[in-house]
Design a protein around this motif. Structure first.
Motif, short mmCIF file in Angstrom:
data_model
loop_
_atom_site.label_atom_id
_atom_site.label_comp_id
_atom_site.label_asym_id
_atom_site.label_seq_id
_atom_site.Cartn_x
_atom_site.Cartn_y
_atom_site.Cartn_z
N TYR A 33 0.13 13.08 23.08
CA TYR A 33 0.39 11.70 22.69
C TYR A 33 0.19 11.44 21.20
O TYR A 33 0.57 10.39 20.69
N LEU A 34 -0.37 12.42 20.50
CA LEU A 34 -0.50 12.30 19.05
C LEU A 34 0.86 12.33 18.36
O LEU A 34 0.97 11.98 17.18
N ALA A 35 1.91 12.71 19.07
CA ALA A 35 3.26 12.67 18.50
C ALA A 35 3.59 11.25 18.04
O ALA A 35 4.26 11.06 17.01
N GLY A 36 3.11 10.25 18.76
CA GLY A 36 3.31 8.87 18.33
C GLY A 36 2.60 8.57 17.02
O GLY A 36 3.11 7.82 16.18
N VAL A 37 1.44 9.18 16.82
CA VAL A 37 0.71 9.01 15.57
C VAL A 37 1.51 9.65 14.43
O VAL A 37 1.57 9.10 13.32
N VAL A 38 2.13 10.80 14.71
CA VAL A 38 2.96 11.46 13.69
C VAL A 38 4.09 10.52 13.26
O VAL A 38 4.38 10.39 12.07
N GLY A 39 4.72 9.85 14.22
CA GLY A 39 5.78 8.89 13.88
C GLY A 39 5.25 7.76 13.02
O GLY A 39 5.90 7.34 12.05
N THR A 40 4.07 7.28 13.34
CA THR A 40 3.45 6.22 12.55
C THR A 40 3.16 6.70 11.12
O THR A 40 3.42 5.98 10.15
N ILE A 41 2.66 7.91 11.01
CA ILE A 41 2.38 8.47 9.68
C ILE A 41 3.67 8.57 8.88
O ILE A 41 3.71 8.24 7.69
N PHE A 42 4.75 9.03 9.53
CA PHE A 42 6.03 9.15 8.82
C PHE A 42 6.50 7.79 8.32
O PHE A 42 6.87 7.64 7.16
N VAL A 43 6.51 6.79 9.20
CA VAL A 43 7.00 5.47 8.80
C VAL A 43 6.15 4.90 7.67
O VAL A 43 6.67 4.44 6.65
N ALA A 44 4.83 4.94 7.84
CA ALA A 44 3.95 4.36 6.82
C ALA A 44 4.02 5.13 5.51
O ALA A 44 4.02 4.53 4.43
N SER A 45 4.13 6.46 5.58
CA SER A 45 4.21 7.22 4.33
C SER A 45 5.52 6.95 3.61
O SER A 45 5.55 6.91 2.38
N GLY A 46 6.58 6.75 4.36
CA GLY A 46 7.85 6.41 3.72
C GLY A 46 7.77 5.09 2.97
O GLY A 46 8.30 4.96 1.85
N VAL A 47 7.08 4.12 3.56
CA VAL A 47 6.95 2.81 2.90
C VAL A 47 6.12 2.93 1.62
O VAL A 47 6.42 2.29 0.62
N VAL A 48 5.12 3.79 1.65
CA VAL A 48 4.23 3.93 0.49
C VAL A 48 4.80 4.90 -0.55
O VAL A 48 4.75 4.63 -1.75
N ILE A 49 5.34 6.02 -0.12
CA ILE A 49 5.73 7.10 -1.04
C ILE A 49 7.13 6.92 -1.61
O ILE A 49 7.34 7.11 -2.82
N ALA A 50 8.12 6.57 -0.79
CA ALA A 50 9.51 6.50 -1.26
C ALA A 50 9.72 5.55 -2.43
O ALA A 50 10.49 5.87 -3.34
N PRO A 51 9.06 4.38 -2.48
CA PRO A 51 9.25 3.53 -3.65
C PRO A 51 8.76 4.17 -4.96
O PRO A 51 9.24 3.85 -6.03
#
Length: 148
Positions: free
Chosen positions: A74-92
């Motif tokens: 179920y940590l796969a869901g955490v991985v998705g959360t990390i991806f989304v949040a990191s994109g918001v922080v890192i991509a800009p």
């Protein structure tokens, strides 16, 4: 041809995915929080998949099937959360291209190892010189797009 259609679909999904961090960053600016925007994005994703499940079905989702897998799956869901949040922080900060080149580089390195050990039931595909060469090219591409 079957594999080719799946590969094309993956390319199209990748193209769509490349838009997500920028869209979420715009939402973050509007709401004043990268993590608030991430929560909204994941909430919309959750509602979207509930709609898909309502139309197509959920398969065999029962207490028995849910408890039959190891808890850490179920940590796969955490991985998705990390991806989304990191994109918001890192991509800009890095831009979409550098963000995704780095993401893809990490995915390829992780995938190389996952294939080599047959992680999570994958067929074992051992590390060989051509695979290492391909990943080296991707890593060089990551360096090139970040430097020039």
């Amino acid at each position: 041809m079957h594999a080719a259609l799946h590969m094309l679909a993956a390319v199209l999904v990748g193209a769509l995915l490349s838009l997500q961090p920028s869209m979420n960053a715009m939402l973050a600016r509007a709401v004043g929080s990268a993590y608030g925007a991430s929560a909204i994005s994941i909430g919309v994703a959750f509602a979207s998949i509930l709609l898909v499940v309502a139309v197509i079905g959920a398969g065999r989702v029962t207490v028995g099937t849910l408890t039959a897998v190891p808890w850490w799956i179920y940590l796969a869901g955490v991985v998705g959360t990390i991806f989304v949040a990191s994109g918001v922080v890192i991509a800009p900060v890095t831009g979409a291209l550098v963000f995704f080149v780095c993401i893809v580089t990490g995915q390829m390195l992780g995938s190389l190892i996952a294939d080599h050990v047959g992680a999570f039931g994958l067929a074992v595909r051992e590390i060989n010189s051509m695979r290492v060469f391909g990943i080296t090219l991707v890593c060089l591409g990551a360096i090139i797009v970040t430097r020039w």
